[in-house]
Design a protein around this motif. Structure first.
Motif, mmCIF file in Angstrom:
data_model
loop_
_atom_site.group_PDB
_atom_site.id
_atom_site.type_symbol
_atom_site.label_atom_id
_atom_site.label_comp_id
_atom_site.label_asym_id
_atom_site.label_seq_id
_atom_site.Cartn_x
_atom_site.Cartn_y
_atom_site.Cartn_z
ATOM 1 N N VAL A 192 0.827 -1.210 0.000
ATOM 2 C CA VAL A 192 0.000 0.000 0.000
ATOM 3 C C VAL A 192 0.860 1.258 0.000
ATOM 4 O O VAL A 192 0.612 2.199 -0.755
ATOM 5 C CB VAL A 192 -0.941 0.006 1.221
ATOM 6 C CG1 VAL A 192 -1.682 1.341 1.330
ATOM 7 C CG2 VAL A 192 -1.937 -1.146 1.117
ATOM 8 N N ILE A 193 1.886 1.285 0.829
ATOM 9 C CA ILE A 193 2.728 2.482 0.974
ATOM 10 C C ILE A 193 3.732 2.583 -0.163
ATOM 11 O O ILE A 193 4.020 3.671 -0.672
ATOM 12 C CB ILE A 193 3.475 2.463 2.322
ATOM 13 C CG1 ILE A 193 2.512 2.198 3.472
ATOM 14 C CG2 ILE A 193 4.243 3.768 2.531
ATOM 15 C CD1 ILE A 193 1.342 3.159 3.527
ATOM 16 N N GLY A 194 4.263 1.448 -0.600
ATOM 17 C CA GLY A 194 5.273 1.455 -1.647
ATOM 18 C C GLY A 194 6.610 1.945 -1.137
ATOM 19 O O GLY A 194 6.869 1.955 0.081
ATOM 20 N N SER A 202 6.258 9.719 5.460
ATOM 21 C CA SER A 202 4.976 10.170 5.987
ATOM 22 C C SER A 202 4.310 9.075 6.811
ATOM 23 O O SER A 202 3.805 9.325 7.912
ATOM 24 C CB SER A 202 4.055 10.605 4.838
ATOM 25 O OG SER A 202 2.764 10.914 5.309
ATOM 26 N N PHE A 203 4.329 7.852 6.296
ATOM 27 C CA PHE A 203 3.704 6.739 7.016
ATOM 28 C C PHE A 203 4.445 6.446 8.309
ATOM 29 O O PHE A 203 3.828 6.150 9.341
ATOM 30 C CB PHE A 203 3.676 5.504 6.131
ATOM 31 C CG PHE A 203 2.905 4.356 6.713
ATOM 32 C CD1 PHE A 203 1.525 4.427 6.838
ATOM 33 C CD2 PHE A 203 3.552 3.204 7.135
ATOM 34 C CE1 PHE A 203 0.800 3.370 7.381
ATOM 35 C CE2 PHE A 203 2.846 2.140 7.673
ATOM 36 C CZ PHE A 203 1.458 2.216 7.797
ATOM 37 N N ARG A 213 -1.680 8.398 0.273
ATOM 38 C CA ARG A 213 -2.344 8.402 -1.032
ATOM 39 C C ARG A 213 -2.279 9.785 -1.681
ATOM 40 O O ARG A 213 -2.127 9.906 -2.902
ATOM 41 C CB ARG A 213 -3.801 7.947 -0.882
ATOM 42 C CG ARG A 213 -3.936 6.445 -0.652
ATOM 43 C CD ARG A 213 -5.386 6.058 -0.470
ATOM 44 N NE ARG A 213 -6.147 6.172 -1.699
ATOM 45 C CZ ARG A 213 -6.374 5.172 -2.553
ATOM 46 N NH1 ARG A 213 -5.851 3.971 -2.314
ATOM 47 N NH2 ARG A 213 -7.099 5.345 -3.630
ATOM 48 N N THR A 214 -2.369 10.831 -0.873
ATOM 49 C CA THR A 214 -2.239 12.188 -1.414
ATOM 50 C C THR A 214 -0.852 12.393 -2.005
ATOM 51 O O THR A 214 -0.696 12.950 -3.102
ATOM 52 C CB THR A 214 -2.493 13.229 -0.309
ATOM 53 O OG1 THR A 214 -3.826 13.076 0.189
ATOM 54 C CG2 THR A 214 -2.311 14.642 -0.839
ATOM 55 N N ILE A 215 0.173 11.946 -1.289
ATOM 56 C CA ILE A 215 1.551 12.046 -1.788
ATOM 57 C C ILE A 215 1.701 11.267 -3.082
ATOM 58 O O ILE A 215 2.301 11.738 -4.061
ATOM 59 C CB ILE A 215 2.549 11.531 -0.723
ATOM 60 C CG1 ILE A 215 2.592 12.495 0.472
ATOM 61 C CG2 ILE A 215 3.945 11.351 -1.318
ATOM 62 C CD1 ILE A 215 3.323 11.936 1.678
ATOM 63 N N GLN A 216 1.151 10.063 -3.126
ATOM 64 C CA GLN A 216 1.273 9.221 -4.316
ATOM 65 C C GLN A 216 0.572 9.844 -5.522
ATOM 66 O O GLN A 216 1.098 9.808 -6.643
ATOM 67 C CB GLN A 216 0.711 7.825 -4.015
ATOM 68 C CG GLN A 216 1.570 7.037 -3.033
ATOM 69 C CD GLN A 216 0.860 5.836 -2.441
ATOM 70 O OE1 GLN A 216 -0.370 5.810 -2.353
ATOM 71 N NE2 GLN A 216 1.620 4.832 -2.018
ATOM 72 N N GLY A 314 3.300 1.040 -4.620
ATOM 73 C CA GLY A 314 2.377 1.935 -3.925
ATOM 74 C C GLY A 314 1.624 2.836 -4.892
ATOM 75 O O GLY A 314 0.446 3.150 -4.683
ATOM 76 N N LEU A 315 2.290 3.270 -5.962
ATOM 77 C CA LEU A 315 1.625 4.097 -6.969
ATOM 78 C C LEU A 315 0.543 3.293 -7.683
ATOM 79 O O LEU A 315 -0.494 3.842 -8.064
ATOM 80 C CB LEU A 315 2.636 4.629 -7.979
ATOM 81 C CG LEU A 315 3.747 5.547 -7.431
ATOM 82 C CD1 LEU A 315 4.609 6.079 -8.568
ATOM 83 C CD2 LEU A 315 3.164 6.704 -6.619
#
Length: 437
Positions: A192-194, A202-203, A213-216, A314-315
C-alpha cells in the motif's frame, strides 16, 4: 532519515583511487537530491549546489565549450560557497535541463581540484542526444524506490533480520512462524505504501494511509507533467494514455498490454517509441514475452508482447479504490492481489539488476517471470497471492521439458519456505533476496 542501500555505492565512488564525477539517476521524488546532500554533509567541508530548474540562467555557463579554467571561474561567480581544492563537492542538480554539462564534466574532472556530483530525472530520455558522453569520467548510480528491506528498516526492523532470512533462503529452511507472520504484515503495508521516500517517511511519522495516497497522487501528477514537458508534442497524448492504462491492463487476466485500448485499431509500430519513452524515463517497468525460456532470453524476446508495471507498487495500489488498500492491509482473502503482487515482484527484480521477461505458450501455459542470472542460468518465477500457490501448471510443464535445461524454479506467495521436487516455495517478502548485482 531513511537508510538507503545506495549509500554504499556513494561510499565506493568516494573511496575509488581514480576519481570520476558521480551521476545519480532516477525518477522524480526518488530521493536523489536528499541522498547527495546527506552524503556530502559528512564527507566534505564545502558543498556548492547549482540547480538548473530553480536557476535556469546557469545553463548558459555550459552553452558553449569552455576549458576547465574558464568554467571554474564562472562557477566561482555563480555560487556563494568557497571552492576549496580537495575539500569541496560541486553538486549540479536537475542536469536534464543542461545536457551540455555532461560533456563539459570531462574538463572539470581532469582539472582535479574538486569533486563533482550530478543528478537528474528522465536522463534515459534526455541524455540520448548528448554530443559526447565522457566514458571513464562519470560513475553512474541508479536509484530506485525503497525495496522491501529498506522499507522494513524504516519500520524499525534491523539488518540482522534480513541476514537471518538470507540464511534461511540459502538453506531452504522455513522461517519462524512469529517472524513470518510479522513480515507478511509488513509486506501488506509495503504493498500500500510502496517505496517512494516521501510516502514512506509520511507513514513512518503518522501512520496515515490517506496522507500517503495524497503524496502518491501528487507524484503521478508530476510524472504526467514531465510527459507534457519532455516528450515530443505529437507523442504526449499516447504516452499519458499508456501510463494511465497500466493499472487496468494489469487487472486483465493475462496482464499483457492491449494497444487498442490506447486508440481503436492502433498498431504497435505506431506507439513503440511511446512505450520506450516511459521505460527509459523510469516511470514504468516492462517485462517482454520470449519464444522459449532458454539462454539468451534477450534473443528470443517479442518486442510487441509485454507487460507494463508502475515503477512503484504503492503508486499502483493508490490507483485503485481506497477499499482495495484497506483490504490489502487487512489481508482480506476475497481480494485478487495478483496485479499488486506481480508489480511488487517486477519492482524488486528490476531494482536488483534483472532484465524482465515472461513466457506464454498455448501448450504449456504462462510463467509470470523469467530472469537470467549472472551465470547465464534462466530462472522461472511464479507469483501467487492466494492459498492455491502450489497449483502452477506452467511451471510444472516447463520444468518437465528437458530441452529447456531448467534446473528449477521459484514460486513466491503467502507461504513459508519449502521445496518440492524442482520447485522452491518462498514467502513473497523474500523476493529481494534474488540479486543479479
Amino acid at each position: 532519515m531513511l537508510n538507503r542501500k545506495v549509500e554504499r555505492e556513494l561510499e565506493a565512488w568516494h573511496a575509488a583511487p581514480q576519481r570520476t564525477a558521480l551521476l545519480v539517476t532516477g525518477v522524480r521524488q526518488i530521493g536523489k537530491t536528499y541522498i547527495i546532500r546527506h552524503f556530502a554533509a559528512s564527507h566534505y567541508d564545502h558543498v556548492a549546489e547549482l540547480n538548473f530548474i530553480e536557476n535556469p540562467r546557469l545553463v548558459s555557463l555550459f552553452s558553449t565549450p569552455r576549458d576547465a579554467k574558464n568554467l571554474l571561474m564562472r562557477l566561482e561567480l555563480a555560487v556563494n560557497t568557497p571552492l576549496v581544492p580537495g575539500k569541496t563537492l560541486i553538486f549540479f542538480d536537475e542536469v536534464q535541463e543542461c545536457k551540455e554539462l555532461v560533456t563539459a564534466i570531462k574538463f572539470l574532472v581532469d582539472d582535479g581540484r574538486f569533486d563533482y556530483a550530478l543528478s537528474g530525472s528522465l536522463l534515459g530520455v534526455e541524455l540520448e542526444d548528448v554530443r559526447s558522453v565522457p566514458v571513464g569520467y562519470v560513475t553512474e548510480v541508479d536509484m530506485y524506490p525503497l525495496d522491501f528491506e529498506e522499507f522494513c528498516w524504516s519500520r524499525g526492523v534491523g539488518a540482522d533480520v534480513f541476514a537471518m532470512l538470507h540464511d534461511h533462503f540459502v538453506r531452504r529452511e522455513p522461517v519462524d512462524s512469529f517472524i513470518h507472520d510479522r513480515l507478511m504484515d509488513l509486506y501488506a503495508n509495503y504493498l500500500v505504501i510502496g517505496g517512494m521516500p516521501a510516502a514512506v517517511a509520511s507513514f513512518a511519522a503518522n501512520g496515515s494511509v490517506s496522507d500517503v495516497r495524497t503524496i502518491q497522487e501528487n507524484i503521478k501528477r508530476e510524472y504526467r507533467r514531465d510527459i507534457s514537458k519532455y516528450a515530443r508534442k505529437e507523442d504526449r497524448l499516447h504516452i499519458r494514455s499508456i501510463y494511465d492504462l497500466v493499472p487496468s491492463e494489469l487487472n486483465n487476466a493475462n496482464k499483457r498490454f492491449t494497444f487498442s485500448k490506447i486508440d481503436k485499431g492502433l498498431r504497435f509500430k505506431a506507439v513503440a517509441a511511446d512505450f520506450d519513452w516511459l521505460v527509459a524515463a523510469g516511470v514504468t517497468i516492462a517485462a517482454y514475452n520470449v519464444n522459449e525460456p532458454c539462454v539468451p532470453l534477450e534473443m528470443s524476446k517479442e518486442r510487441n508482447l509485454f507487460k507494463l508495471f508502475y515503477n512503484d507498487v504503492g503508486l499502483l495500489t493508490s490507483s485503485f479504490l481506497k477499499k482495495t488498500s484497506l483490504d490489502v492491509l487487512d489481508g482480506n482473502p476475497d481480494v485478487n492481489y495478483g496485479a499488486i503482487y506481480e508489480n511488487a515482484m517486477a519492482q524488486e527484480l528490476s531494482a536488483h539488476g534483472f532484465g524482465l521477461y515472461y513466457f506464454n505458450s498455448k501448450k504449456w501455459g504462462e510463467l509470470d517471470f523469467l530472469v537470467q542470472d549472472r551465470n547465464d542460468v534462466v530462472v522461472p518465477i511464479e507469483v501467487k497471492s492466494g492459498k492455491s500457490y502450489k497449483r502452477h501448471r506452467a511451471m510444472d510443464n516447463v520444468l518437465a521439458q528437458v530441452d529447456y535445461h531448467l534446473d528449477g524454479g521459484y514460486v513466491f506467495g503467502p507461504c513459508n519456505v519449502s521445496v518440492e521436487d524442482k520447485v522452491t516455495y518462498l514467502p513473497i517478502y523474500m523476493a529481494g533476496l534474488l540479486s543479479n548485482e
